[in-house]
Design a protein around this motif. Sequence first.
Motif, PDB file in Angstrom:
ATOM      1  N   HIS A  53      39.113  11.973  -1.883  1.00  0.00           N
ATOM      2  CA  HIS A  53      38.628  10.720  -2.465  1.00  0.00           C
ATOM      3  C   HIS A  53      39.584  10.213  -3.547  1.00  0.00           C
ATOM      4  CE1 HIS A  53      34.912   8.666  -4.560  1.00  0.00           C
ATOM      5  NE2 HIS A  53      35.669   7.783  -3.936  1.00  0.00           N
ATOM      6  N   HIS A  57      41.896   6.760  -3.595  1.00  0.00           N
ATOM      7  CA  HIS A  57      41.911   5.742  -4.657  1.00  0.00           C
ATOM      8  C   HIS A  57      43.318   5.473  -5.182  1.00  0.00           C
ATOM      9  CE1 HIS A  57      37.628   5.043  -6.326  1.00  0.00           C
ATOM     10  NE2 HIS A  57      37.474   5.582  -5.129  1.00  0.00           N
ATOM     11  N   CYS A 124      33.104   2.105  -7.359  1.00  0.00           N
ATOM     12  CA  CYS A 124      33.174   3.205  -6.388  1.00  0.00           C
ATOM     13  C   CYS A 124      31.775   3.651  -5.996  1.00  0.00           C
ATOM     14  CB  CYS A 124      33.939   4.373  -7.028  1.00  0.00           C
ATOM     15  SG  CYS A 124      34.003   5.850  -6.006  1.00  0.00           S
ATOM     16  N   GLY A 125      31.620   4.057  -4.743  1.00  0.00           N
ATOM     17  CA  GLY A 125      30.319   4.468  -4.239  1.00  0.00           C
ATOM     18  C   GLY A 125      29.891   5.859  -4.666  1.00  0.00           C
ATOM     19  N   HIS A 130      35.353  13.042  -7.819  1.00  0.00           N
ATOM     20  CA  HIS A 130      36.811  12.965  -7.900  1.00  0.00           C
ATOM     21  C   HIS A 130      37.353  14.277  -8.430  1.00  0.00           C
ATOM     22  CE1 HIS A 130      37.847   8.851  -6.795  1.00  0.00           C
ATOM     23  NE2 HIS A 130      36.678   8.503  -7.287  1.00  0.00           N
TER      24      HIS A 130
HETATM   25 ZN    ZN Z   1      35.551   5.743  -4.383  1.00  0.00          ZN
END
Ligand code: ZN
Length: 174
Positions: A53, A57, A124-125, A130
């Motif tokens: 993820h 990004h 961001c979902g 992260h």
């Molecule tokens: Zn995201």
Amino acid sequence: MDLIPSFSVDHTRIVPGIFESRVDTLGEELVTTFDVRLKKPNAEPAIDPAAMHTMEHIVATYLRNHPKWKDKLIYWGPMGCLTGFYIIVKGRPAARDMYPIILDSFRYVSEFEGEVPGATAENCGKYLMHDLPMAKWEAKRYVEYLTRAKEENIFEYPKTERLTLEDGQAFFDS
Ligand SMILES: [Zn+2]
């Protein structure tokens, strides 16, 4: 139903690299999807979802701001199997034409410092998922692999049994 092209590649023979996955025609334009493969499928652990993820990004931010590539980029995103990414670009560049930008993108991740871009609840979902240190580790490993692997192995899907990870395998064993 037919097996879609990306599934019809023999995944037991795929090694990390940058491969043309498919070419589509949209009106008069060609659109090319590349398989940006970081892991040998089913032979080594896939990438942790949080690291994946974070790489998504940072590379997306890098590409969307890149003077040469920002207008050519259609899509950048992770594979569901977590062994690589897909990048979709306008036109039909060769896989080796993608090598410099892919290398630069992952080098950028490997050296990234500070807040992960877009890692907020607004942007961001799943902003808590992260992992920058692991993203940097994976990116560095891929950069090292791409710079050390034999050219004939990293731009074309393996077609014969003789094409295996070869010098890349030594790297993964080390
Ligand atoms: Zn995201």
